[in-house]
Design a protein around this motif. Sequence first.
Motif, short mmCIF file in Angstrom:
data_model
loop_
_atom_site.label_atom_id
_atom_site.label_comp_id
_atom_site.label_asym_id
_atom_site.label_seq_id
_atom_site.Cartn_x
_atom_site.Cartn_y
_atom_site.Cartn_z
N GLY A 8 63.57 58.34 36.99
CA GLY A 8 63.86 59.17 35.92
C GLY A 8 62.55 58.99 34.95
O GLY A 8 61.21 58.68 35.30
N ARG A 9 63.00 58.86 33.62
CA ARG A 9 61.79 58.59 32.51
C ARG A 9 61.47 57.27 32.54
O ARG A 9 60.08 57.05 32.11
N LEU A 10 61.75 56.33 33.35
CA LEU A 10 61.33 55.17 33.35
C LEU A 10 59.93 55.13 34.27
O LEU A 10 59.02 54.42 34.17
N ARG A 11 60.10 56.08 35.34
CA ARG A 11 58.67 56.37 36.08
C ARG A 11 57.64 56.69 35.27
O ARG A 11 56.41 56.32 35.38
N ASP A 12 57.76 57.60 34.34
CA ASP A 12 56.89 58.09 33.73
C ASP A 12 56.25 57.12 32.73
O ASP A 12 55.09 56.98 32.55
N VAL A 13 57.09 56.21 32.04
CA VAL A 13 56.58 55.12 31.22
C VAL A 13 55.91 54.09 32.00
O VAL A 13 54.85 53.76 31.61
N ALA A 14 56.45 53.89 33.15
CA ALA A 14 55.74 53.01 34.13
C ALA A 14 54.38 53.24 34.45
O ALA A 14 53.58 52.59 34.96
N GLU A 43 55.66 49.21 26.10
CA GLU A 43 56.21 50.49 25.75
C GLU A 43 57.15 50.13 27.07
O GLU A 43 58.50 50.66 26.97
N LEU A 44 56.81 50.13 28.24
CA LEU A 44 57.70 49.79 29.38
C LEU A 44 58.92 48.80 29.07
O LEU A 44 60.00 48.99 29.23
N GLY A 45 58.64 47.72 28.56
CA GLY A 45 59.61 46.73 27.95
C GLY A 45 60.76 47.30 26.88
O GLY A 45 61.91 47.11 27.42
N HIS A 54 70.50 51.08 34.10
CA HIS A 54 71.11 50.31 35.25
C HIS A 54 70.11 49.39 36.09
O HIS A 54 68.79 50.02 36.18
N VAL A 55 70.42 48.30 36.46
CA VAL A 55 69.61 47.59 37.28
C VAL A 55 70.46 47.41 38.64
O VAL A 55 71.50 46.96 38.85
N VAL A 56 69.60 47.53 39.62
CA VAL A 56 69.97 47.50 41.06
C VAL A 56 69.22 46.39 41.89
O VAL A 56 67.72 46.62 41.86
N VAL A 75 63.94 45.41 43.23
CA VAL A 75 64.75 45.44 42.03
C VAL A 75 64.32 47.28 41.44
O VAL A 75 63.25 47.34 41.47
N ALA A 76 65.34 47.81 41.21
CA ALA A 76 65.41 49.19 40.61
C ALA A 76 65.99 49.12 39.19
O ALA A 76 67.02 48.57 39.17
N PHE A 77 65.31 50.05 38.57
CA PHE A 77 65.47 50.26 37.03
C PHE A 77 65.77 51.82 37.17
O PHE A 77 64.94 52.46 37.51
N MET A 78 67.03 52.11 36.64
CA MET A 78 67.53 53.64 36.32
C MET A 78 67.99 54.09 35.23
O MET A 78 68.94 53.10 34.83
N PRO A 79 67.62 54.95 34.67
CA PRO A 79 68.14 55.38 33.35
C PRO A 79 69.42 56.03 33.58
O PRO A 79 69.98 56.14 34.94
N PRO A 80 70.36 56.10 32.54
CA PRO A 80 71.82 56.72 32.57
C PRO A 80 71.80 58.11 33.63
O PRO A 80 70.68 58.62 33.31
N LEU A 81 72.47 58.34 34.24
CA LEU A 81 72.92 59.33 35.23
C LEU A 81 73.91 60.14 34.60
O LEU A 81 74.75 59.77 33.78
N SER A 82 73.41 61.55 34.86
CA SER A 82 74.38 62.58 34.35
C SER A 82 74.87 63.47 35.40
O SER A 82 73.98 63.70 36.49
N GLY A 83 75.75 64.04 35.31
CA GLY A 83 76.15 65.16 36.46
C GLY A 83 77.20 66.12 35.99
O GLY A 83 77.43 66.13 34.83
N GLY A 84 77.26 67.12 36.96
CA GLY A 84 77.75 68.36 36.30
C GLY A 84 79.25 68.68 37.07
O GLY A 84 80.04 68.46 37.21
#
Length: 84
Positions: A8-14, A43-45, A54-56, A75-84
């Motif tokens: 997600g947005r973490l990919r953009d920041v990284a 900025e990534l920090g 979320h950390v996986v 190790v994966a870092f994921m922003p909050p997930l949303s769904g519909g």
Amino acid sequence: MTRLLFFGRLRDVAGSGERVVSLPAHIETVADLRAWLAAEDGELGAALDGRGIHVVVDQVISNRDTESVSAATEVAFMPPLSGG
């Protein structure tokens, strides 16, 4: 070597979705990893310390800063997930 994944947005920041790194010996926990990444890229920090990240670790959701990463292959870092 440890594969770090950013979604997600973490990919953009990284700047990419993946980094393969050799973790220094002093990196033992998720908290240590976050601090090390923050020292390399403020900025990534800041993004990794954001609310709801979320950390996986090796494909198991952890979300505990005390979780060990010293022997982790991924190790994966994921922003909050949303769904519909």
